[in-house]
Design a protein around this motif. Structure first.
Motif, mmCIF file in Angstrom:
data_model
loop_
_atom_site.group_PDB
_atom_site.id
_atom_site.type_symbol
_atom_site.label_atom_id
_atom_site.label_comp_id
_atom_site.label_asym_id
_atom_site.label_seq_id
_atom_site.Cartn_x
_atom_site.Cartn_y
_atom_site.Cartn_z
ATOM 1 N N ASP A 19 0.804 -1.225 0.000
ATOM 2 C CA ASP A 19 0.000 0.000 0.000
ATOM 3 C C ASP A 19 0.841 1.281 0.000
ATOM 4 O OD1 ASP A 19 -2.400 -1.611 0.239
ATOM 5 O OD2 ASP A 19 -1.911 -1.849 2.358
ATOM 6 N N ASP A 21 1.495 4.542 -1.374
ATOM 7 C CA ASP A 21 0.626 5.372 -2.209
ATOM 8 C C ASP A 21 1.413 6.432 -2.986
ATOM 9 O OD1 ASP A 21 1.033 7.651 -0.537
ATOM 10 O OD2 ASP A 21 -0.596 7.017 0.783
ATOM 11 N N THR A 22 0.695 7.113 -3.876
ATOM 12 C CA THR A 22 1.339 8.077 -4.764
ATOM 13 C C THR A 22 1.872 9.293 -4.020
ATOM 14 O OG1 THR A 22 -0.849 9.013 -5.269
ATOM 15 C CG2 THR A 22 0.052 7.401 -6.824
ATOM 16 N N ASN A 73 -0.459 -3.630 -4.002
ATOM 17 C CA ASN A 73 -1.227 -2.388 -4.123
ATOM 18 C C ASN A 73 -0.325 -1.162 -4.227
ATOM 19 O OD1 ASN A 73 -3.704 -1.029 -4.324
ATOM 20 N ND2 ASN A 73 -3.760 -0.611 -2.124
ATOM 21 N N CYS A 76 -1.290 3.181 -4.962
ATOM 22 C CA CYS A 76 -2.668 3.494 -4.574
ATOM 23 C C CYS A 76 -2.758 4.965 -4.181
ATOM 24 C CB CYS A 76 -3.105 2.597 -3.412
ATOM 25 S SG CYS A 76 -2.030 2.689 -1.949
ATOM 26 N N GLY A 77 -3.952 5.421 -3.839
ATOM 27 C CA GLY A 77 -4.131 6.817 -3.447
ATOM 28 C C GLY A 77 -4.550 7.678 -4.623
ATOM 29 N N SER A 78 -4.124 8.931 -4.639
ATOM 30 C CA SER A 78 -4.548 9.859 -5.681
ATOM 31 C C SER A 78 -3.993 9.432 -7.035
ATOM 32 C CB SER A 78 -4.110 11.291 -5.353
ATOM 33 O OG SER A 78 -2.711 11.413 -5.460
ATOM 34 N N ALA A 101 -2.168 -0.310 -8.261
ATOM 35 C CA ALA A 101 -3.411 0.443 -8.360
ATOM 36 C C ALA A 101 -3.697 0.692 -9.845
ATOM 37 C CB ALA A 101 -3.292 1.770 -7.609
#
Length: 201
Positions: A19, A21-22, A73, A76-78, A101
């Motif tokens: 996870d 994220d961006t 993942n 993920c995120g924006s 993602a």
């Protein structure tokens, strides 16, 4: 100009963790940039600052790596397209992970950076092999759908549509538009809409 991507070879860099994220890949404050130039310096900058040189992107043995090996993942995120751009500007040309993602994956395809997936055990093995021998060449082959490092070979996966885009060179939509600019003008000039002919000329 067709830019086929059938395989990517180079040293690897392991980034362990699910996870991611961006916002961790490239913090939001970098999104105000007008171009993507220089984004590579900001890749994982907050994580790198917190780890004080211990982040893989700062460690000397991984400098110049082309293949990023991640877990589940990733991205993920924006939906910021700056994230794959930052990785690309740093030098990453392909990613291998457990999963990505969807929007991050699509943004990677758009700039010619294949993201292939593999089983959890395969990812762990690849990360261990790269950590043990950072200079070892790792090859991601999109034609055979295999990854190889030393004597270790494993299967990887990417959707057939995306795979065909890379192998045929059709992933570069902007490049295709530029290469066919004259044909586009000719087609636009024939459209019955008011103003199209003037715009095309």
């Amino acid at each position: 100009m067709v830019s086929e991507i059938k395989q990517v070879s180079g040293s690897g860099i392991p980034l362990v963790g699910n996870d991611i994220d961006t916002d961790r890949i490239i913090p939001a404050r970098f999104l105000k940039a007008i171009t993507f130039d220089g984004l590579g310096e900001g890749a994982f900058i907050d994580d790198r600052t917190a780890l004080k040189g211990e982040h893989p992107f700062d460690q000397p043995q991984y400098q110049g790596a082309k293949v990023l090996i991640v877990n589940r993942n990733f991205g993920c995120g924006s939906s910021r397209e700056h994230a794959p751009q930052a990785l690309s500007k740093w030098g990453i040309q392909a990613l291998i992970g457990e999963s990505f993602a969807e929007i991050f994956f699509g943004n990677c395809v758009a700039i010619g950076v294949p993201c292939v997936t593999a089983e959890t055990e395969t990812i762990k093995k690849l990360q261990e092999l790269v950590a043990a021998n950072p200079q070892a060449a790792i090859t991601v082959n999109l034609e055979t759908l295999q990854v190889q490092i030393g004597d270790f070979t494993a299967s990887v996966f990417i959707g057939e549509g995306s795979r065909n885009m890379f192998v045929s060179g059709s992933w570069d939509a902007c490049g295709q538009l530029v290469a066919n600019a004259e044909k586009i003008r000719e087609t636009a000039a024939k459209l019955p809409y008011i103003g199209w002919g003037k715009l095309a000329s």
